[in-house]
Design a protein around this motif. Structure first.
Motif, PDB file in Angstrom:
ATOM      1  N   LEU A  13      59.212  19.763 -99.446  1.00  0.00           N
ATOM      2  CA  LEU A  13      60.388  18.907 -99.295  1.00  0.00           C
ATOM      3  C   LEU A  13      60.204  17.903 -98.156  1.00  0.00           C
ATOM      4  N   ASP A  14      59.350  18.231 -97.184  1.00  0.00           N
ATOM      5  CA  ASP A  14      59.069  17.334 -96.058  1.00  0.00           C
ATOM      6  C   ASP A  14      57.970  16.317 -96.374  1.00  0.00           C
ATOM      7  N   GLY A  15      57.405  16.369 -97.577  1.00  0.00           N
ATOM      8  CA  GLY A  15      56.349  15.440 -97.966  1.00  0.00           C
ATOM      9  C   GLY A  15      55.018  16.145 -98.177  1.00  0.00           C
ATOM     10  N   PRO A  16      53.923  15.388 -98.340  1.00  0.00           N
ATOM     11  CA  PRO A  16      52.602  15.983 -98.561  1.00  0.00           C
ATOM     12  C   PRO A  16      52.160  16.822 -97.349  1.00  0.00           C
ATOM     13  N   LEU A  17      51.470  17.925 -97.648  1.00  0.00           N
ATOM     14  CA  LEU A  17      50.989  18.825 -96.597  1.00  0.00           C
ATOM     15  C   LEU A  17      49.520  19.119 -96.844  1.00  0.00           C
ATOM     16  N   THR A  18      48.699  18.819 -95.853  1.00  0.00           N
ATOM     17  CA  THR A  18      47.277  19.160 -95.895  1.00  0.00           C
ATOM     18  C   THR A  18      46.941  19.839 -94.579  1.00  0.00           C
ATOM     19  N   SER A  19      46.374  21.044 -94.670  1.00  0.00           N
ATOM     20  CA  SER A  19      46.003  21.760 -93.442  1.00  0.00           C
ATOM     21  C   SER A  19      44.917  22.784 -93.735  1.00  0.00           C
ATOM     22  N   ASN A  20      44.292  23.239 -92.666  1.00  0.00           N
ATOM     23  CA  ASN A  20      43.290  24.297 -92.737  1.00  0.00           C
ATOM     24  C   ASN A  20      43.887  25.563 -92.141  1.00  0.00           C
ATOM     25  N   VAL A  21      43.624  26.682 -92.800  1.00  0.00           N
ATOM     26  CA  VAL A  21      44.108  27.978 -92.320  1.00  0.00           C
ATOM     27  C   VAL A  21      42.897  28.893 -92.141  1.00  0.00           C
ATOM     28  N   PRO A  22      42.765  29.538 -90.967  1.00  0.00           N
ATOM     29  CA  PRO A  22      41.623  30.430 -90.756  1.00  0.00           C
ATOM     30  C   PRO A  22      41.578  31.559 -91.781  1.00  0.00           C
ATOM     31  N   ALA A  23      40.385  31.858 -92.270  1.00  0.00           N
ATOM     32  CA  ALA A  23      40.127  32.981 -93.171  1.00  0.00           C
ATOM     33  C   ALA A  23      39.011  33.792 -92.523  1.00  0.00           C
ATOM     34  N   LEU A  24      39.379  34.847 -91.824  1.00  0.00           N
ATOM     35  CA  LEU A  24      38.425  35.630 -91.034  1.00  0.00           C
ATOM     36  C   LEU A  24      37.993  36.887 -91.784  1.00  0.00           C
ATOM     37  N   GLN A  25      36.740  37.266 -91.597  1.00  0.00           N
ATOM     38  CA  GLN A  25      36.235  38.506 -92.176  1.00  0.00           C
ATOM     39  C   GLN A  25      35.392  39.227 -91.137  1.00  0.00           C
ATOM     40  N   ARG A  26      35.678  40.522 -90.964  1.00  0.00           N
ATOM     41  CA  ARG A  26      34.917  41.373 -90.049  1.00  0.00           C
ATOM     42  C   ARG A  26      34.413  42.573 -90.839  1.00  0.00           C
ATOM     43  N   ARG A  27      33.097  42.798 -90.807  1.00  0.00           N
ATOM     44  CA  ARG A  27      32.522  43.911 -91.564  1.00  0.00           C
ATOM     45  C   ARG A  27      31.633  44.736 -90.642  1.00  0.00           C
ATOM     46  N   THR A  28      31.802  46.053 -90.727  1.00  0.00           N
ATOM     47  CA  THR A  28      30.992  46.986 -89.949  1.00  0.00           C
ATOM     48  C   THR A  28      30.366  47.989 -90.907  1.00  0.00           C
ATOM     49  N   THR A  29      29.070  48.190 -90.785  1.00  0.00           N
ATOM     50  CA  THR A  29      28.383  49.234 -91.548  1.00  0.00           C
ATOM     51  C   THR A  29      27.547  50.052 -90.572  1.00  0.00           C
ATOM     52  N   PHE A  30      27.462  51.342 -90.863  1.00  0.00           N
ATOM     53  CA  PHE A  30      26.695  52.240 -90.002  1.00  0.00           C
ATOM     54  C   PHE A  30      26.128  53.353 -90.868  1.00  0.00           C
ATOM     55  N   LEU A  31      24.903  53.729 -90.607  1.00  0.00           N
ATOM     56  CA  LEU A  31      24.264  54.839 -91.299  1.00  0.00           C
ATOM     57  C   LEU A  31      23.475  55.630 -90.271  1.00  0.00           C
ATOM     58  N   GLY A  32      23.743  56.919 -90.214  1.00  0.00           N
ATOM     59  CA  GLY A  32      23.025  57.779 -89.285  1.00  0.00           C
ATOM     60  C   GLY A  32      22.552  59.050 -89.974  1.00  0.00           C
ATOM     61  N   ARG A  33      21.407  59.541 -89.562  1.00  0.00           N
ATOM     62  CA  ARG A  33      20.863  60.764 -90.164  1.00  0.00           C
ATOM     63  C   ARG A  33      20.123  61.555 -89.098  1.00  0.00           C
ATOM     64  N   VAL A  34      20.323  62.864 -89.133  1.00  0.00           N
ATOM     65  CA  VAL A  34      19.628  63.766 -88.221  1.00  0.00           C
ATOM     66  C   VAL A  34      18.985  64.868 -89.059  1.00  0.00           C
ATOM     67  N   ASP A  35      17.686  65.067 -88.865  1.00  0.00           N
ATOM     68  CA  ASP A  35      16.950  66.153 -89.517  1.00  0.00           C
ATOM     69  C   ASP A  35      16.557  67.171 -88.456  1.00  0.00           C
ATOM     70  N   PHE A  36      16.676  68.447 -88.829  1.00  0.00           N
ATOM     71  CA  PHE A  36      16.413  69.520 -87.876  1.00  0.00           C
ATOM     72  C   PHE A  36      15.666  70.626 -88.609  1.00  0.00           C
ATOM     73  N   ARG A  37      14.593  71.135 -87.991  1.00  0.00           N
ATOM     74  CA  ARG A  37      13.811  72.245 -88.565  1.00  0.00           C
ATOM     75  C   ARG A  37      13.773  73.401 -87.572  1.00  0.00           C
ATOM     76  N   PRO A  38      14.716  74.344 -87.696  1.00  0.00           N
ATOM     77  CA  PRO A  38      14.692  75.478 -86.766  1.00  0.00           C
ATOM     78  C   PRO A  38      13.454  76.372 -86.960  1.00  0.00           C
ATOM     79  N   ARG A  39      12.943  76.427 -88.196  1.00  0.00           N
ATOM     80  CA  ARG A  39      11.723  77.180 -88.512  1.00  0.00           C
ATOM     81  C   ARG A  39      10.944  76.395 -89.573  1.00  0.00           C
ATOM     82  N   ARG A  40       9.703  76.765 -89.788  1.00  0.00           N
ATOM     83  CA  ARG A  40       8.897  76.095 -90.822  1.00  0.00           C
ATOM     84  C   ARG A  40       9.489  76.269 -92.202  1.00  0.00           C
TER      85      ARG A  40
END
Length: 189
Positions: A13-40
């Motif tokens: 209603l106020d007329g033409p509107l042109t603007s930029n709006v932030p589009a943020l993305q944050r991604r976290t990935t993690f992989l951990g592994r522990v191997d243990f041999r108490p005996r053969r």
């Protein structure tokens, strides 16, 4: 990390509107592994993996105004355990267990109504809200037996799964207008 922007090009209603709006993305990935041999003859392994993703400023651009923006989140956690034990020269026992949890959400409960003006803009509160949760666990025990040159495997497995889904989209309502003059007169379709 991604810092992008969505371009809005609409007519209000106020007329033409042109603007930029932030589009943020944050991604976290993690992989951990522990191997243990108490005996053969005995080996343990523990593994954990994580995926966490957050996107802000979704649902905006083109005719969709900045107030239509919503956030999406997704998170997955998984733990795995493996226990391998050579009991004797004729028997091997393996126990495997895992547990996982997943959560995904798009948007939030609507705080008001949405307004759609055909060919001009979509504004007001976002009407997007879905949430899904899932959890699962399983345990299996398998014994491998070797007798007189023959191999046999015997075991059992137990698995459980829990799911919860919610869709509360458009709970705030949407008012549609054929044109900007009809919006200014307060005459929805």
């Amino acid at each position: 990390v991604s810092d992008d922007a969505s371009v809005i090009s609409a007519h209000t209603l106020d007329g033409p509107l042109t603007s930029n709006v932030p589009a943020l993305q944050r991604r976290t990935t993690f992989l951990g592994r522990v191997d243990f041999r108490p005996r053969r003859t005995h080996a343990l392994s523990i593994r954990y993996d994580l995926f966490d993703d957050v996107e802000e400023g979704r649902g905006v651009g083109g005719l969709r105004l900045a107030e239509q923006a919503y956030t999406t989140t997704e998170r997955r956690d998984r733990v795995q355990l493996k226990d391998r034990h050579v009991v004797s020269s004729r028997m091997l026992n393996e126990v495997r267990a895992s547990a996982s949890r997943e959560r995904q959400q798009d948007g939030a409960l609507a705080t008001g109504s949405s307004i759609v003006v055909a060919g001009a803009f979509t504004g007001g509160a976002s009407q997007t809200f879905t949430a899904d949760r899932e959890a699962s666990a399983h345990v299996e025990d398998v014994a491998t037996l070797t007798l007189r040159g023959h191999t046999a495997r015997v075991g059992a497995r137990v698995k459980t799964n829990w799911m919860d889904a919610l869709d509360a989209s458009n709970f705030g309502g949407t008012f549609s207008f054929a044109s900007l003059p009809e919006l200014s007169e307060g005459r929805p379709l």
